[in-house]
Design an enzyme around this catalytic site. Structure first.
Site, PDB file in Angstrom:
ATOM      1  N   HIS A  46       0.626  -1.555  -0.009  1.00 47.51           N
ATOM      2  CA  HIS A  46       0.169  -0.504  -0.255  1.00 47.51           C
ATOM      3  C   HIS A  46       0.773   0.989  -0.065  1.00 47.51           C
ATOM      4  O   HIS A  46       0.337   1.792  -0.837  1.00 47.51           O
ATOM      5  CB  HIS A  46      -0.792  -0.190   1.795  1.00 47.51           C
ATOM      6  CG  HIS A  46      -1.642   0.666   1.256  1.00 47.51           C
ATOM      7  ND1 HIS A  46      -3.567   1.008   0.683  1.00 47.51           N
ATOM      8  CD2 HIS A  46      -2.202   2.504   2.089  1.00 47.51           C
ATOM      9  CE1 HIS A  46      -3.683   2.686   0.954  1.00 47.51           C
ATOM     10  NE2 HIS A  46      -2.988   3.349   1.539  1.00 47.51           N
ATOM     11  N   HIS A  70      -9.613   3.438   0.099  1.00 49.90           N
ATOM     12  CA  HIS A  70      -9.611   2.512   0.852  1.00 49.90           C
ATOM     13  C   HIS A  70     -10.414   1.148   0.827  1.00 49.90           C
ATOM     14  O   HIS A  70     -11.561   1.521   2.016  1.00 49.90           O
ATOM     15  CB  HIS A  70      -9.821   4.101   2.255  1.00 49.90           C
ATOM     16  CG  HIS A  70      -9.509   3.729   3.491  1.00 49.90           C
ATOM     17  ND1 HIS A  70      -9.848   4.131   4.918  1.00 49.90           N
ATOM     18  CD2 HIS A  70      -8.061   3.985   3.727  1.00 49.90           C
ATOM     19  CE1 HIS A  70      -8.687   3.926   5.673  1.00 49.90           C
ATOM     20  NE2 HIS A  70      -7.601   4.242   4.759  1.00 49.90           N
TER      21      HIS A  70
END
Length: 759
Positions: free
Chosen positions: A54, A105
Site C-alpha cells: 500500500h 480505502h
C-alpha cells in the site's frame, strides 16, 4: 526490555516477527543488509509499514514509471506540482490553482464500513490540505457486490453513511462519483475518494524537511491504538474466504477535529510559519518522518516521548505504526514556533515540538532517552523493494473475447424492446442513485454549480469572473476484463467526455487503479496493460497524470475483482454561468446525436442484465473522435448554443434519453425521436449499443444551423433525432413505432430499485 540500536548491534541473532508484519524473508534480509545489523523493533515496524504494498508500490512501480513519459503540461500550461507530491497542482488562470487526487480505502471499508469510508475521505482531504489548498469538494466512486447480496446490505449503508457523515461534517459538497454493482466485488467493495482544493499560486506548499535546526511539530489529534497497520498492512494482503486474515483495527475518524485542523492549517499557511508539511495517512509517524526527512536536505531527530498519546500504554513500535487520524506534521523555523503554537491554541488544536531537522541525513528517533531508530530515511521512504512480478496474458482471454455478446438473442418486437428498456432502467447499475446521493450535502459552501445526477460536477472558483472547474470519475470493470488496455482508455475517455459535456475543457488526470493480487500473473498482465493504455491515451489527449493510487490484493481466495481502473478528469470553465446541464430543459427543442453508433454490445449493461454475460471485445476506442467531440462541446457550451448535453455510456442511447427526460430536479420533459438514421436503422442497436465518443444534445431550432456548422468544423458526425416535449419517451425507426413509455412509468421503475432493497 527496550530494544535499542545499541542492543540490536549486540544481539544480532534475536528472532523477529517480520513475517507477521508482512515482510518477506528476502525483504527482512535486505533491511539487515542496509543497516549492517538486525533492525530494532521500532525500525522493523517502520520498514514493515513503509515497505508494504500500500505504501511502497513495490509491485506497481515498474509500470507506473511510464506515466513520467507524459509531458507534465496541461492545455492550460505547466503543472505546478505533479507525481511524487501529495497531490497534483494545476494552473487554471487568474492566479488560481487547483489540486486534486483520488485514492482508495477498500480493505478497511470492508472490515468496518463506516469508519473505513469516513477515514478514506479524511485522508484524501488532508492530502489536498498539505499542498496549501483549501479543500472545496469531494467525490466518491464506489463498487459493491450484487445489490441483493447479504454482505452488500451490510457494507453499503455503512460505507455511504461514512462518506456522507465525514464529508457533511467538514462542510464539503459531494459533487459526483459512481455506485456500481457486480458479483466480483462481493467481499471486496471498492471505496475510492477524491478531493479537490483551491489555492493561489504563491500558497503552494511541499512535503520536505529542510533547514538544519528547524523544529518538527506534530499537531492535531492525539495518537492512539486505532489503525495500527490499518491501511498499510490490511490493504497489502488477499482476503481469505472468511474475510481478512489480518484484522488490525481500522482507523477512527473525527470530522470535527479535522475541520479544526483544516482551518488551523490554513491560518498557519497564511501566517507564513510553515517551511514544510506532511499529512498523516497510512503508516502514520513512520511515513511522516521518513518522507519529510527523505525529501529534505538533511535528516531529522525525533523524541517519541513528546508525542501526545490517547493511550499511555503504547509501545514505541505501536506509536510509529498507529494510523490515528486528523494529524499533521510541520517543519517550522525556530523564530516561528511561538506563533505556530499560538495559532494552534486559538483553534483548540494540540501541538507539540517533537524534534528538529539535522544536517546528517539520518532519521534518529529516541524513546525514554535511548535511540530506537537510526536509519537513512530514504531507505525507508523511497528505497523499498521493487518487484517485476511475473505477468502473462491469461489462457482464458482468447475464449472470453471470442464469446461475443453481439451473438446473443435480442429483442425484436416493440413489446420486447419496451420490456428490455424497463428492465435496464430499473437495474442496479442504471437506476436512480439518489438513495445514496441524498445522504451527501451537494451544495454546502454555495459554490456548487452542478452535482449528481449531472454528467460531471462543476464548482465556481471565483465569484466575480465565474471561473470554475469540472470533475468526473469513471471506470468500467467489464470493459477492462475484456481488454485491460482498451478498458483503461475507455475509462479516461468517458471521464474526459463527461467533463466536456458540462462545458469543461479537460486538463489533467488522477487515477485509482484497483486490481486483484499482484502475485497472480494474469492480474499483473491486466495491471500492466491498463497502465500502458492509460499512458497512451493521456499522450493522445494531452492530459497528464498528476498522481493517484494503486490498490492491489482486492481478491477473495482465488477470485479477483474485475480489473477496475477508475479515472478522474479535471477541466476548467472560464465562466460557470455557461455550463451545460445534463437534462432536457423544455419542450420544442431539437434533439441531436453527436458521434457514430456501431454494433457494440459486448460488456454492455444489456448483456450484463439480460443475459448475465461477459464476453467479446469492448467498444472501439477512438481518441481522435473523443478529442473532436470534447472540443465541439466546450465551444458550444462557451457560446451558449446548447440547452442540454448528456454523454452516452452505460445503457446506450436508451438510458441517456431516459435520464435526460426524468433525471433532472425540475419538471420532467419527454421526447419523440426517430432512430432510423442510427446504426443502419436497427432500433435495438441504436438504443442499446455502448459505442464511445457520443453525446445527445438539445438546442433551439434557431441554433441548429450553427451547431451543424460547428460539428462539420470539428469533424463530428451529427444525426437529428427529434424534438423534446410531452409526457412520454417515444421512439420510432423510419417512422415505424418502436416503443412508447410514459415518463411516470419510467420514473417509478427507475427510482424504486434501491429503496426496495435498502429500505
Amino acid at each position: 526490555m527496550l530494544d535499542t540500536v545499541s542492543a540490536a548491534a549486540q544481539d544480532p541473532d534475536r528472532e523477529q516477527p517480520f513475517a507477521e508484519l508482512g515482510l518477506a524473508p528476502d525483504e527482512y534480509a535486505r533491511i539487515r543488509e542496509i543497516l549492517g545489523r538486525r533492525p530494532t523493533g521500532s525500525e522493523l515496524a517502520m520498514y514493515s509499514v513503509m515497505w508494504s504494498e500500500h505504501c511502497s508500490y513495490k509491485s506497481s512501480k515498474v509500470h507506473l514509471k511510464q506515466f513520467s513519459e507524459i509531458p507534465q503540461e496541461t492545455p492550460a500550461g505547466p503543472m505546478l506540482a505533479g507525481i511524487g507530491e501529495n497531490a497534483g497542482v494545476l494552473d487554471i488562470g487568474q492566479g488560481y490553482a487547483v489540486t486534486f487526487k483520488v485514492e482508495s480505502h477498500n480493505h478497511p471499508s470492508y472490515v468496518e464500513p463506516y469508519q473505513g469510508a469516513a477515514t478514506g475521505v479524511g485522508g484524501i482531504v488532508r492530502d489536498i490540505l498539505a499542498m496549501g489548498a483549501r479543500p472545496v469538494a469531494v467525490m466518491d466512486p464506489l463498487r459493491f457486490g450484487p445489490l441483493d447480496a447479504e454482505d452488500t446490505r451490510r457494507v453499503l449503508p455503512g460505507i455511504v453513511a461514512g462518506v456522507g457523515g465525514y464529508g457533511n461534517c467538514l462542510g464539503l459538497p459531494n459533487i459526483g462519483g459512481e455506485a456500481v454493482f457486480d458479483a466480483s466485488y462481493l467481499g471486496n467493495p471498492l471505496v475510492n475518494a477524491l478531493c479537490v482544493g483551491v489555492l493561489r499560486h504563491e500558497d503552494l506548499h511541499l512535503a520536505q524537511a529542510s533547514g538544519e535546526g528547524n523544529q518538527v511539530i506534530l499537531y492535531g489529534a492525539r495518537t492512539g491504538g486505532d489503525g495500527i497497520g490499518g491501511a498499510s498492512i490490511l490493504a497489502s494482503v488477499t482476503f481469505d474466504e472468511d474475510g481478512p486474515a489480518k484484522r488490525p483495527s481500522v482507523q477512527v475518524g473525527d470530522p470535527f477535529m479535522e475541520k479544526l485542523l483544516i482551518e488551523c492549517t490554513l491560518e498557519l499557511f497564511a501566517a507564513g510559519v510553515v517551511a514544510g508539511i506532511q499529512d498523516f495517512g497510512a503508516a502514520g509517524i513512520s511515513c511522516a518522518t521518513s518522507e519529510l526527512a527523505a525529501a529534505g536536505d538533511g535528516g531529522m531527530h525525533v523524541e517519541l516521548d513528546k508525542v501526545l498519546l490517547r493511550d499511555s500504554s503504547l509501545s514505541p513500535e505501536e506509536i510509529l505504526m498507529s494510523e490515528s487520524q486528523e494529524r499533521m506534521m510541520a517543519v517550522v523555523h525556530p523564530d516561528h514556533v511561538a506563533t505556530f503554537l499560538e495559532i494552534c491554541a486559538r483553534w483548540d488544536v494540540e501541538a507539540t515540538v517533537v524534534g528538529e531537522v539535522t544536517g546528517d541525513e539520518r532519521l534518529r528517533i529516541d524513546w525514554q532517552g535511548e535511540t530506537v531508530v537510526d536509519v537513512d530515511p530514504r531507505t525507508v521512504a523511497h528505497d523499498g523493494p521493487v518487484y517485476e512480478r511475473p505477468l502473462a496474458r491469461p489462457d482464458w482471454q482468447d475464449a472470453l473475447q471470442a464469446d461475443r455478446a453481439e451473438l446473443l438473442p435480442r429483442p425484436g418486437t416493440p413489446a420486447e424492446l419496451r420490456a428490455t428498456l424497463l428492465r435496464l432502467v430499473g437495474s442496479p447499475n442504471l437506476c436512480d442513485k439518489s438513495w445514496i446521493t441524498d445522504q451527501y450535502d451537494r451544495y454546502v459552501r454555495g459554490d456548487t454549480v452542478l452535482a449528481q445526477p449531472s454528467d460531471g460536477g462543476v464548482l465556481r472558483i471565483d465569484a466575480e469572473s465565474g471561473l470554475g472547474v469540472a470533475l468526473a470519475t469513471d471506470g468500467n470493470g467489464r470493459f477492462a476484463k475484456l481488454d485491460p488496455y482498451a478498458g483503461a482508455q475507455l475509462a479516461l475517455a468517458e471521464a474526459h467526455r463527461n467533463v466536456a459535456t458540462v462545458g469543461g475543457r479537460p486538463l489533467a488526470v488522477s487515477d485509482c487503479l484497483n486490481f486483484g493480487s499482484p502475485e497472480d500473473p494474469a492480474v499483473m498482465w491486466q495491471f500492466a496493460e491498463a497502465c500502458r493504455g492509460l499512458k497512451d491515451a493521456c499522450l493522445a489527449l494531452g492530459t497528464p497524470v498528476t498522481g493517484g493510487n494503486v490498490s492491489l490484493y482486492n481478491q477473495t481466495a482465488e477470485t479477483a475483482i474485475l480489473p477496475t481502473p477508475v479515472v478522474a478528469v479535471l477541466g476548467v470553465l472560464e465562466d460557470v454561468a455557461r455550463r451545460t446541464a445534463s437534462h432536457f430543459a423544455g419542450d420544442g427543442e431539437t434533439v441531436l446525436l453527436l458521434g457514430d453508433t456501431r454494433e457494440e454490445l459486448s460488456g454492455s449493461e444489456w448483456a450484463h442484465v439480460v443475459h448475465d454475460h461477459l464476453g467479446g471485445l469492448p467498444p472501439l476506442v477512438d481518441l481522435g473522435a473523443e478529442q473532436a467531440l470534447a472540443a465541439l462541446l466546450v465551444e458550444a457550451s462557451a457560446g451558449t448554443l446548447l440547452t442540454s448535453a448528456h454523454d452516452l455510456s452505460d445503457g446506450g442511447l436508451a438510458q441517456t434519453l431516459v435520464e435526460a427526460s426524468i433525471g433532472g430536479r425540475g419538471a420532467r420533459v419527454g421526447c419523440t425521436v426517430d432512430v432510423g438514421d442510427v446504426a443502419g436503422g436497427d432500433p435495438f442497436v441504436a438504443l442499446f449499443s455502448e459505442s464511445a465518443a457520443r453525446c445527445v444534445v438539445t438546442i433551439p431550432d434557431s441554433g441548429v444551423e450553427a451547431l451543424v456548422a460547428l460539428a462539420d468544423h470539428h469533424g463530428v458526425p451529427l444525426t437529428r433525432l427529434g424534438t423534446t416535449g410531452g409526457d412520454a419517451l417515444v421512439v420510432r425507426a423510419g417512422g415505424e413505432p418502436v416503443l412508447e413509455v410514459p415518463l411516470a412509468e419510467l420514473h417509478v421503475t427507475w427510482s424504486a430499485t434501491l429503496p426496495a432493497v435498502l429500505g
